[in-house]
Design an enzyme around this catalytic site. Sequence first.
Site, PDB file in Angstrom:
ATOM      1  N   ARG A   1       0.969  -1.094   0.050  1.00 35.42           N
ATOM      2  CA  ARG A   1       0.143   0.087  -0.029  1.00 35.42           C
ATOM      3  C   ARG A   1       0.821   1.163  -0.015  1.00 35.42           C
ATOM      4  NH1 ARG A   1       1.879   1.890   3.802  1.00 35.42           N
ATOM      5  NH2 ARG A   1       0.577   4.050   3.606  1.00 35.42           N
ATOM      6  N   GLY A   2       0.160   2.406  -0.281  1.00 38.74           N
ATOM      7  CA  GLY A   2       0.770   3.756  -0.450  1.00 38.74           C
ATOM      8  C   GLY A   2       1.150   4.023  -1.867  1.00 38.74           C
TER       9      GLY A   2
ATOM     10  N   GLN B   1      -2.581   2.951  10.110  1.00 32.41           N
ATOM     11  CA  GLN B   1      -1.246   3.053   9.341  1.00 32.41           C
ATOM     12  C   GLN B   1      -0.148   3.916  10.081  1.00 32.41           C
ATOM     13  OE1 GLN B   1      -4.288   3.344   7.693  1.00 32.41           O
ATOM     14  NE2 GLN B   1      -4.045   2.549   5.773  1.00 32.41           N
TER      15      GLN B   1
ATOM     16  N   ASP C   1      -2.098  10.663  -2.665  1.00 36.52           N
ATOM     17  CA  ASP C   1      -2.462   9.609  -3.526  1.00 36.52           C
ATOM     18  C   ASP C   1      -2.738   9.982  -4.898  1.00 36.52           C
ATOM     19  OD1 ASP C   1      -3.008   8.579  -0.643  1.00 36.52           O
ATOM     20  OD2 ASP C   1      -2.620   6.789  -1.875  1.00 36.52           O
TER      21      ASP C   1
ATOM     22  N   ASN D   1      -5.361  12.219  -0.031  1.00 37.90           N
ATOM     23  CA  ASN D   1      -4.638  11.548   0.788  1.00 37.90           C
ATOM     24  C   ASN D   1      -5.414  10.807   1.982  1.00 37.90           C
ATOM     25  OD1 ASN D   1      -1.925  10.707   1.574  1.00 37.90           O
ATOM     26  ND2 ASN D   1      -2.220  11.974   3.297  1.00 37.90           N
TER      27      ASN D   1
HETATM   28  O1  MRU Z   1      -4.847   3.423   2.164  1.00 43.79           O
HETATM   29  P1  MRU Z   1      -3.263   3.301   2.091  1.00 43.79           P
HETATM   30  O2  MRU Z   1      -2.502   3.078   3.135  1.00 43.79           O
HETATM   31  O3  MRU Z   1      -2.589   2.909   0.881  1.00 43.79           O
HETATM   32  O4  MRU Z   1      -3.358   4.924   1.985  1.00 43.79           O
HETATM   33  C1  MRU Z   1      -1.736   5.698   1.826  1.00 43.79           C
HETATM   34  C2  MRU Z   1      -1.656   7.068   2.067  1.00 43.79           C
HETATM   35  O5  MRU Z   1      -2.943   7.606   1.951  1.00 43.79           O
HETATM   36  C3  MRU Z   1      -0.492   7.640   1.932  1.00 43.79           C
HETATM   37  O6  MRU Z   1      -0.391   8.875   2.719  1.00 43.79           O
HETATM   38  C4  MRU Z   1      -0.389   8.043   0.578  1.00 43.79           C
HETATM   39  O7  MRU Z   1      -0.471   6.913  -0.423  1.00 43.79           O
HETATM   40  C5  MRU Z   1       1.094   8.499   0.367  1.00 43.79           C
HETATM   41  S1  MRU Z   1       2.527   7.595   0.491  1.00 43.79           S
HETATM   42  C6  MRU Z   1       3.803   8.128   0.130  1.00 43.79           C
END
Ligand code: MRU
Length: 336
Positions: A45-46, A189, A230, A240
């Site tokens: 993820r991320g 997270q 994101d 985000n």
């Molecule tokens: O649902 P997730 O854990 O994938 O969400 C991730 C985020 O919102 C992060 O802040 C984003 O992807 C930036 S990661 C460098």
Amino acid sequence: MRTIDWKPPETVVIVDQTLLPGSLVLREVRTVDELVEAIRSLRVRGAPALGAAGALGVRLALAQAEREGWDRGRLDAAIARLRTARPTAVNLAWGVDQVVPHLDAGVAEVEGVALDVVRRDVEACHAIGERGADLLSSWHDGPLVVHTHCNAGALACVEWGTALGVVRSLHRRGRLRSVMVDETRPLLQGARLTAWELAHEHIPYELVVDAAAAGIIASGAVDAVVVGADRIAANGDVANKVGTYGLALAAARHGVPFVVAAPESTIDASVPDGTAIPIEQRSAEEVVRFRDEPTAPDGSPVRNPAFDVTPAALVTAIVTEERVLHPGPEPCATNR
Ligand code: MRU
């Protein structure tokens, strides 16, 4: 150790982030269906890590197609499933789109292009970290308290991180006092991943429940909010992790700079503003249960958007590997 990487001849290796902070487990992924499951369940993820997953996933799909004798239609369908496994982070589709045009050039070229996406992500994160640290240091003398949300660290990228890349650069320069880490409900997270990364490197931090963030910012304890993204729309609106918009509102109200650290690949110029960014709605189970424990009455109606959009007007700066953009107001020299 990388969050995601290619293991020749035909395997993607990921850190299974659903098992952290309890266990650090590397998972070997050999099929597109396994990779799609890993993406949907947030094992990987991320946004930048999803970009790498998209690129390496095309290489994986090609390997599976050769192994199982798929025709081109079946390969294209598998890649399309991968490309849309999660909707908000544009990096996933971007990563796929970097490699797909090379499919007809053969395995070696496909693998080379996919590995280049991985390599570029590492370089981008280090450049973002340095540029972000320069910017924050230019606004504020002395060591900073940085507030962050979710995980935009090594685990959200191939390594190093975007928002945590800035934190790591500040720490190396002796310009970081500590990091305020939002827990980040519902999947934690911040608590599970960001705190784990910082603890591992002995970077000072305090974990706070999401609901405490606005009050902590109001108290003057925070010098800057730094988050990842994101998807960034053409006008500078930023999608985000849900809760980011609230942080931006609190930061704006109290004169604290709100900085977004993200690679250029997160900017989606095809989307004019945040209203056109698809927001992933995730299952009610994530809200009414934590692991196997109920946290709400059975059958509670739930709304569970995984992301929100922060309007450009609240964003002090967007730091990428190439530039600093100022969609919102420039900050005053000191915000304390
Ligand atoms: O649902 P997730 O854990 O994938 O969400 C991730 C985020 O919102 C992060 O802040 C984003 O992807 C930036 S990661 C460098």
